[in-house]
Design a protein around this motif. Structure first.
Motif, mmCIF file in Angstrom:
data_model
loop_
_atom_site.group_PDB
_atom_site.id
_atom_site.type_symbol
_atom_site.label_atom_id
_atom_site.label_comp_id
_atom_site.label_asym_id
_atom_site.label_seq_id
_atom_site.Cartn_x
_atom_site.Cartn_y
_atom_site.Cartn_z
ATOM 1 N N VAL A 1 0.848 -1.203 0.000
ATOM 2 C CA VAL A 1 0.000 0.000 0.000
ATOM 3 C C VAL A 1 0.878 1.245 0.000
ATOM 4 C CG1 VAL A 1 -1.640 1.364 1.380
ATOM 5 C CG2 VAL A 1 -2.025 -1.091 1.032
ATOM 6 N N GLU A 2 1.941 1.239 0.813
ATOM 7 C CA GLU A 2 2.843 2.396 0.857
ATOM 8 C C GLU A 2 3.485 2.651 -0.509
ATOM 9 O OE1 GLU A 2 4.092 2.312 5.579
ATOM 10 O OE2 GLU A 2 5.473 1.439 4.134
ATOM 11 N N GLU A 3 3.906 1.586 -1.175
ATOM 12 C CA GLU A 3 4.507 1.736 -2.510
ATOM 13 C C GLU A 3 3.467 2.239 -3.514
ATOM 14 O OE1 GLU A 3 6.089 -2.158 -3.280
ATOM 15 O OE2 GLU A 3 7.741 -1.883 -1.869
ATOM 16 N N GLN A 4 2.273 1.708 -3.440
ATOM 17 C CA GLN A 4 1.190 2.078 -4.356
ATOM 18 C C GLN A 4 0.769 3.533 -4.164
ATOM 19 O OE1 GLN A 4 -2.253 -0.790 -4.536
ATOM 20 N NE2 GLN A 4 -3.230 0.783 -3.301
ATOM 21 N N GLU A 5 0.722 3.982 -2.914
ATOM 22 C CA GLU A 5 0.223 5.321 -2.604
ATOM 23 C C GLU A 5 1.320 6.381 -2.500
ATOM 24 O OE1 GLU A 5 -3.074 6.044 -2.478
ATOM 25 O OE2 GLU A 5 -3.323 3.955 -3.101
ATOM 26 N N GLY A 6 2.569 5.960 -2.347
ATOM 27 C CA GLY A 6 3.653 6.918 -2.177
ATOM 28 C C GLY A 6 3.614 7.621 -0.829
ATOM 29 N N LEU A 7 2.962 6.993 0.144
ATOM 30 C CA LEU A 7 2.823 7.528 1.503
ATOM 31 C C LEU A 7 2.961 6.378 2.493
ATOM 32 C CD1 LEU A 7 -0.472 9.591 0.950
ATOM 33 C CD2 LEU A 7 1.825 10.573 1.206
ATOM 34 N N THR A 8 3.330 6.690 3.732
ATOM 35 C CA THR A 8 3.313 5.662 4.766
ATOM 36 C C THR A 8 1.862 5.344 5.119
ATOM 37 O OG1 THR A 8 3.297 7.193 6.631
ATOM 38 C CG2 THR A 8 5.480 6.553 5.755
ATOM 39 N N VAL A 9 1.654 4.208 5.776
ATOM 40 C CA VAL A 9 0.303 3.855 6.216
ATOM 41 C C VAL A 9 -0.256 4.962 7.101
ATOM 42 C CG1 VAL A 9 -1.022 2.255 7.674
ATOM 43 C CG2 VAL A 9 0.586 1.365 5.975
ATOM 44 N N ALA A 10 0.557 5.457 8.030
ATOM 45 C CA ALA A 10 0.100 6.536 8.919
ATOM 46 C C ALA A 10 -0.304 7.774 8.121
ATOM 47 C CB ALA A 10 1.183 6.876 9.936
ATOM 48 N N GLN A 11 0.466 8.117 7.102
ATOM 49 C CA GLN A 11 0.142 9.282 6.276
ATOM 50 C C GLN A 11 -1.145 9.064 5.485
ATOM 51 O OE1 GLN A 11 3.901 9.383 4.182
ATOM 52 N NE2 GLN A 11 4.572 11.219 5.301
ATOM 53 N N VAL A 12 -1.359 7.852 4.976
ATOM 54 C CA VAL A 12 -2.611 7.569 4.253
ATOM 55 C C VAL A 12 -3.787 7.768 5.201
ATOM 56 C CG1 VAL A 12 -3.977 5.824 3.045
ATOM 57 C CG2 VAL A 12 -1.528 5.996 2.592
ATOM 58 N N PHE A 13 -3.687 7.215 6.423
ATOM 59 C CA PHE A 13 -4.745 7.381 7.420
ATOM 60 C C PHE A 13 -4.990 8.858 7.709
ATOM 61 C CE2 PHE A 13 -4.924 2.940 8.390
ATOM 62 C CZ PHE A 13 -6.050 2.748 9.179
#
Length: 176
Positions: free
Chosen positions: A37-49
Motif C-alpha cells: 500500500v505504501e509503494e502504491q500510494e507513495g505515503l506511509t500507512v500513517a500518512q494515508v490514514f
C-alpha cells in the motif's frame, strides 16, 4: 496446489515474522500488504490514514490485495490486521489461496507490541496498557467473524515464529 498463503490476524500476532520464515521454507516470495500500500500510494500507512482517512486506506488495501492475487508464483502475504474485514478481502484470499489465521490472545498481543509498534500503527497509537488491552479485546471480537473464515487456524500464543512457520510449512508442503 496452494501457491498463495495469506496470513491474517491482529497486529502483533506475528504475520510478518512468521511470513518471512514460512516463505523461506516454501521457496515463496514474502510480501507485506502495508508495504505494498505504501509503494502504491507513495505515503506511509500513517500518512494515508491522516491525509486520506481509514476508508480510503481500506480501499487501497483491497487494490493491493487484488494485485497480489493476480501474481503468478508462490507468495506468502502478511495482511494488515483489518484487511480481512473489508471489501470482501477474505473471500478473495479464500479463492486465490489459503488464508491462515494466526490466533493470539489480547493479553499476549499487549505483551508483544513494542512502543515503536504502537507509534507506527495508527489505530494503536497513544493508548495506555489498559486502553490497549480493552481496544484489542473489543477489536478482536469484531474481527473474529472474518478471521475465523480462514482455512487454517493456528494458535500462536506460545509458539515462536520459527515454530509457527514450521507447523505451517509442514501443512502446506504437501499441497505444493
Amino acid at each position: 496446489m496452494t501457491t498463495k498463503v495469506f496470513l491474517v490476524g491482529m497486529p502483533g500476532c506475528g504475520k510478518s515474522t512468521v511470513g518471512k520464515v514460512l516463505a523461506g521454507l516454501l521457496g515463496y516470495v514474502f510480501l507485506d500488504l502495508d508495504t505494498l500500500v505504501e509503494e502504491q500510494e507513495g505515503l506511509t500507512v500513517a500518512q494515508v490514514f491522516e491525509q486520506k482517512g481509514q476508508e480510503y486506506f481500506r480501499e487501497a488495501e483491497a487494490r493491493a490485495l487484488q494485485t497480489v492475487s493476480a501474481r503468478s508464483g508462490g507468495v506468502v502475504l502478511a495482511t494488515g490486521g483489518g484487511a480481512p474485514c473489508f471489501h470482501g478481502n477474505m473471500q478473495v484470499m479464500g479463492q486465490q489461496g489459503a488464508a491462515v489465521y494466526l490466533r493470539v490472545s489480547p493479553q499476549e498481543l499487549v505483551n508483544r507490541l513494542t512502543a515503536l509498534d504502537l507509534q507506527v500503527r495508527p489505530l494503536l497509537r497513544d493508548k495506555t496498557p489498559a486502553e490497549l488491552l480493552h481496544y484489542l479485546t473489543q477489536t478482536l471480537r469484531q474481527r473474529e467473524v472474518f478471521y475465523s473464515q480462514a482455512s487454517v487456524v493456528l494458535d500462536v500464543d506460545r509458539l515462536s515464529a520459527a515454530e509457527a512457520a514450521e507447523a505451517l510449512g509442514q501443512q502446506f508442503s504437501g499441497n505444493i
